[in-house]
Design a protein around this motif. Structure first.
Motif, PDB file in Angstrom:
ATOM      1  N   ASN A   4     108.273  91.938 103.624  1.00 66.91           N
ATOM      2  CA  ASN A   4     107.983  90.796 104.484  1.00 66.91           C
ATOM      3  C   ASN A   4     108.893  89.642 104.071  1.00 66.91           C
ATOM      4  OD1 ASN A   4     106.898  88.364 105.591  1.00 66.91           O
ATOM      5  ND2 ASN A   4     104.922  89.371 105.879  1.00 66.91           N
ATOM      6  N   PRO A   5     110.024  89.469 104.743  1.00 66.95           N
ATOM      7  CA  PRO A   5     110.952  88.393 104.371  1.00 66.95           C
ATOM      8  C   PRO A   5     110.346  86.998 104.462  1.00 66.95           C
ATOM      9  CG  PRO A   5     112.029  89.995 105.800  1.00 66.95           C
ATOM     10  CD  PRO A   5     110.572  90.335 105.802  1.00 66.95           C
ATOM     11  N   PHE A   6     109.391  86.790 105.361  1.00 57.81           N
ATOM     12  CA  PHE A   6     108.768  85.471 105.466  1.00 57.81           C
ATOM     13  C   PHE A   6     108.076  85.103 104.160  1.00 57.81           C
ATOM     14  CE2 PHE A   6     104.834  83.042 106.657  1.00 57.81           C
ATOM     15  CZ  PHE A   6     105.461  81.836 106.912  1.00 57.81           C
ATOM     16  N   LEU A   7     107.346  86.054 103.576  1.00 55.82           N
ATOM     17  CA  LEU A   7     106.658  85.787 102.321  1.00 55.82           C
ATOM     18  C   LEU A   7     107.607  85.824 101.128  1.00 55.82           C
ATOM     19  CD1 LEU A   7     103.365  87.826 102.886  1.00 55.82           C
ATOM     20  CD2 LEU A   7     103.609  85.344 102.843  1.00 55.82           C
ATOM     21  N   SER A   8     108.543  86.760 101.130  1.00 60.20           N
ATOM     22  CA  SER A   8     109.395  86.935  99.952  1.00 60.20           C
ATOM     23  C   SER A   8     110.413  85.817  99.782  1.00 60.20           C
ATOM     24  CB  SER A   8     110.113  88.287 100.018  1.00 60.20           C
ATOM     25  OG  SER A   8     110.982  88.344 101.138  1.00 60.20           O
ATOM     26  N   THR A   9     110.738  85.100 100.859  1.00 61.76           N
ATOM     27  CA  THR A   9     111.729  84.019 100.752  1.00 61.76           C
ATOM     28  C   THR A   9     111.097  82.636 100.677  1.00 61.76           C
ATOM     29  OG1 THR A   9     111.936  83.873 103.175  1.00 61.76           O
ATOM     30  CG2 THR A   9     113.446  85.354 102.020  1.00 61.76           C
ATOM     31  N   HIS A  20     111.083  76.232 106.701  1.00 69.56           N
ATOM     32  CA  HIS A  20     111.060  77.685 106.526  1.00 69.56           C
ATOM     33  C   HIS A  20     110.188  78.330 107.597  1.00 69.56           C
ATOM     34  CE1 HIS A  20     109.457  81.403 104.538  1.00 69.56           C
ATOM     35  NE2 HIS A  20     110.728  81.549 104.194  1.00 69.56           N
ATOM     36  N   LEU A  21     108.974  77.810 107.779  1.00 64.31           N
ATOM     37  CA  LEU A  21     108.084  78.344 108.800  1.00 64.31           C
ATOM     38  C   LEU A  21     108.684  78.170 110.191  1.00 64.31           C
ATOM     39  CD1 LEU A  21     105.446  79.421 109.982  1.00 64.31           C
ATOM     40  CD2 LEU A  21     104.453  77.151 109.675  1.00 64.31           C
ATOM     41  N   THR A  22     109.255  77.003 110.453  1.00 62.11           N
ATOM     42  CA  THR A  22     109.817  76.729 111.779  1.00 62.11           C
ATOM     43  C   THR A  22     110.927  77.712 112.128  1.00 62.11           C
ATOM     44  OG1 THR A  22     109.250  74.378 111.658  1.00 62.11           O
ATOM     45  CG2 THR A  22     111.002  75.000 113.181  1.00 62.11           C
ATOM     46  N   GLU A  23     111.793  78.023 111.177  1.00 62.34           N
ATOM     47  CA  GLU A  23     112.896  78.949 111.459  1.00 62.34           C
ATOM     48  C   GLU A  23     112.370  80.356 111.750  1.00 62.34           C
ATOM     49  OE1 GLU A  23     115.887  78.121 112.053  1.00 62.34           O
ATOM     50  OE2 GLU A  23     115.704  76.020 111.418  1.00 62.34           O
ATOM     51  N   PHE A  24     111.370  80.802 110.999  1.00 59.42           N
ATOM     52  CA  PHE A  24     110.795  82.117 111.282  1.00 59.42           C
ATOM     53  C   PHE A  24     110.040  82.105 112.612  1.00 59.42           C
ATOM     54  CE2 PHE A  24     111.828  83.222 106.956  1.00 59.42           C
ATOM     55  CZ  PHE A  24     111.948  84.604 106.980  1.00 59.42           C
ATOM     56  N   TRP A  25     109.379  80.992 112.910  1.00 60.50           N
ATOM     57  CA  TRP A  25     108.658  80.878 114.189  1.00 60.50           C
ATOM     58  C   TRP A  25     109.645  80.965 115.350  1.00 60.50           C
ATOM     59  CZ3 TRP A  25     103.411  80.861 114.241  1.00 60.50           C
ATOM     60  CH2 TRP A  25     102.777  80.605 115.462  1.00 60.50           C
ATOM     61  N   ALA A  26     110.758  80.252 115.229  1.00 58.16           N
ATOM     62  CA  ALA A  26     111.779  80.289 116.279  1.00 58.16           C
ATOM     63  C   ALA A  26     112.358  81.695 116.423  1.00 58.16           C
ATOM     64  CB  ALA A  26     112.887  79.288 115.959  1.00 58.16           C
ATOM     65  N   ALA A  27     112.572  82.379 115.293  1.00 54.56           N
ATOM     66  CA  ALA A  27     113.104  83.743 115.352  1.00 54.56           C
ATOM     67  C   ALA A  27     112.127  84.681 116.057  1.00 54.56           C
ATOM     68  CB  ALA A  27     113.392  84.246 113.938  1.00 54.56           C
ATOM     69  N   ALA A 168      98.001  89.708 118.501  1.00 59.01           N
ATOM     70  CA  ALA A 168      98.182  90.514 119.709  1.00 59.01           C
ATOM     71  C   ALA A 168      99.591  91.081 119.829  1.00 59.01           C
ATOM     72  CB  ALA A 168      97.849  89.680 120.942  1.00 59.01           C
ATOM     73  N   CYS A 169     100.566  90.419 119.198  1.00 59.70           N
ATOM     74  CA  CYS A 169     101.969  90.819 119.372  1.00 59.70           C
ATOM     75  C   CYS A 169     102.595  91.408 118.114  1.00 59.70           C
ATOM     76  CB  CYS A 169     102.798  89.611 119.820  1.00 59.70           C
ATOM     77  SG  CYS A 169     102.188  88.784 121.304  1.00 59.70           S
ATOM     78  N   ALA A 170     101.846  91.476 117.017  1.00 57.80           N
ATOM     79  CA  ALA A 170     102.434  91.859 115.731  1.00 57.80           C
ATOM     80  C   ALA A 170     103.027  93.261 115.742  1.00 57.80           C
ATOM     81  CB  ALA A 170     101.386  91.738 114.629  1.00 57.80           C
ATOM     82  N   ALA A 171     102.430  94.173 116.498  1.00 57.94           N
ATOM     83  CA  ALA A 171     102.920  95.553 116.504  1.00 57.94           C
ATOM     84  C   ALA A 171     104.249  95.694 117.230  1.00 57.94           C
ATOM     85  CB  ALA A 171     101.874  96.469 117.142  1.00 57.94           C
ATOM     86  N   GLU A 172     104.621  94.696 118.036  1.00 59.82           N
ATOM     87  CA  GLU A 172     105.823  94.807 118.857  1.00 59.82           C
ATOM     88  C   GLU A 172     107.075  94.268 118.191  1.00 59.82           C
ATOM     89  OE1 GLU A 172     105.391  93.305 122.807  1.00 59.82           O
ATOM     90  OE2 GLU A 172     103.248  93.720 122.860  1.00 59.82           O
ATOM     91  N   CYS A 173     106.913  93.417 117.179  1.00 61.39           N
ATOM     92  CA  CYS A 173     108.081  92.725 116.644  1.00 61.39           C
ATOM     93  C   CYS A 173     107.903  92.450 115.156  1.00 61.39           C
ATOM     94  CB  CYS A 173     108.280  91.411 117.400  1.00 61.39           C
ATOM     95  SG  CYS A 173     109.616  90.389 116.767  1.00 61.39           S
ATOM     96  N   PRO A 174     108.873  92.839 114.324  1.00 60.39           N
ATOM     97  CA  PRO A 174     108.740  92.592 112.885  1.00 60.39           C
ATOM     98  C   PRO A 174     108.542  91.123 112.538  1.00 60.39           C
ATOM     99  CG  PRO A 174     110.507  94.155 113.300  1.00 60.39           C
ATOM    100  CD  PRO A 174     110.075  93.635 114.642  1.00 60.39           C
ATOM    101  N   ALA A 175     109.269  90.208 113.196  1.00 64.17           N
ATOM    102  CA  ALA A 175     109.158  88.789 112.846  1.00 64.17           C
ATOM    103  C   ALA A 175     107.753  88.263 113.105  1.00 64.17           C
ATOM    104  CB  ALA A 175     110.184  87.970 113.628  1.00 64.17           C
ATOM    105  N   VAL A 176     107.118  88.734 114.173  1.00 65.04           N
ATOM    106  CA  VAL A 176     105.740  88.316 114.456  1.00 65.04           C
ATOM    107  C   VAL A 176     104.794  88.905 113.413  1.00 65.04           C
ATOM    108  CG1 VAL A 176     103.877  88.350 116.153  1.00 65.04           C
ATOM    109  CG2 VAL A 176     106.243  88.100 116.916  1.00 65.04           C
TER     110      VAL A 176
END
Length: 348
Positions: A4-9, A20-27, A168-176
């Motif tokens: 999980n790059p969001f947590l590891s970085t 950090h959160l904003t950039e992952f949210w935008a991605a 609801a969308c986590a299964a469709e996209c790694p970033a979510v």
């Protein structure tokens, strides 16, 4: 466990967790159309209808856009029918001091109000939303502005409000999925349908988590207090809600505490304790002024009011009494809100 790059970085961002959160949210918005649609619907649908925009969809996502020195965290480019376009700024606040420490400092409301008012004044911005961890009182000039995007039953968005969209969308996209896992780890999830133990001997982390859950259940009470003109903040990791700085009330401050014990009895019990401290010169009659709050029909047996030598009036009620029949999160939140409204009605 999957990486999980969001947590590891996050530990590498040097105190810039919001960026950090904003950039992952935008991605996540860029990479997952379903998440983008769900987020737009939740964040914007009611505001777009009120402003006469009609159905809108997110066409572009940008971070740190500079509008002549005004730099909101996230800027959404929206497209609507008839070739119309709009831009919405979203300001992110996370992990404020009152959510990290046991004893909090009051939120810099004037600073936040100034920031939001500056965004609202930018001609190129058509809407402004505000997201943070805890409920916060906001300047009426912000709340009443036609560009301000206010959610139903709240003064501003909280991060946990978005968890169902992530889920609801986590299964469709790694970033979510990364964001969903991070939110779950940080407790930015919908409130539980029960009040967890607020004292957990020997497990400080579990105790903090439980107190943050309690704060979610007290959220509507905080909103009602802010709407009534009080400055609100949570303390003790969310186990206590303080009200201060009302411009005209006879009360100086109010405290709703989930960790206060009843006056009699040594063992800890699960209940809610309410303190009301009068302004100097208003001590006489404070107890009688509060009597309607405990006679408001919320209790089978009205709790006893007690006056301290300094004039503070308090009462304690067992949660089994206050929450009788409230078996879901929204019912519990509504019951706490009703108690707060009963108390607030006596403070005018």
């Amino acid at each position: 466990m999957r990486p999980n790059p969001f947590l590891s970085t996050r530990s590498l961002c040097g105190g810039h967790e919001e960026d950090h959160l904003t950039e992952f949210w935008a991605a996540a918005l860029d990479s997952c159309p379903t998440f983008r649609e769900g987020y737009a619907r939740f964040l914007l649908a009611a505001h777009a209808a009120r402003r006469g925009w009609g159905a809108v969809h997110i066409e572009s996502v940008a971070t740190q856009v500079d509008f002549r020195g005004n730099v909101p965290d996230l800027v959404l480019g929206l497209a609507a029918a008839g070739g119309r376009s709009f831009r919405v700024a979203v300001e992110h606040k996370i992990f404020a001091k009152e959510s990290r420490s046991g004893r909090s400092q009051e939120v810099d409301e004037e600073g936040v109000a100034g920031q939001l008012l500056r965004y609202l004044a930018v001609p190129e911005i058509d809407g402004v939303a505000f997201v943070r961890v805890w409920p916060q009182a906001l300047d009426p000039r912000v709340l009443d502005h036609e560009k301000y995007i206010r959610p139903a039953e709240a003064l501003h968005f909280l991060w946990w409000h978005f968890y169902p969209v992530l889920e609801a969308c986590a299964a469709e996209c790694p970033a979510v999925r990364w964001l969903k896992e991070g939110f779950a780890r940080d407790g930015l999830t919908p409130p539980l349908g029960t009040v967890p133990p607020l004292h957990v001997p020997g497990d400080d982390e579990r105790e903090r988590e439980n107190r943050r859950e309690f704060a979610k259940l007290m959220e509507l009470a905080a909103v009602r207090a802010a709407e009534a003109g009080w400055r609100t903040n949570f303390d003790q990791h969310g186990a206590e809600l303080y009200l201060r700085r009302h411009p005209s009330s006879w009360a100086q401050r109010v405290l709703f505490s989930g960790i206060g014990q009843p006056r009699a009895g040594a063992r800890r019990q699960t209940g809610l304790r309410v303190w009301v401290t009068p302004r100097k010169g208003e001590e006489e009659g404070a107890l009688e002024r509060l009597r309607p709050a405990v006679a408001a029909g919320l209790f089978r047996s009205p709790p006893e009011l007690h006056r301290h030598p300094n004039g503070t009036v308090e009462f304690w009620v067992a949660l089994s009494e206050l929450l009788a029949g409230a078996e879901e999160a929204e019912a519990i939140r509504a019951r706490f809100s009703s108690l707060a409204e009963a108390v607030l009605g006596c403070l005018r």
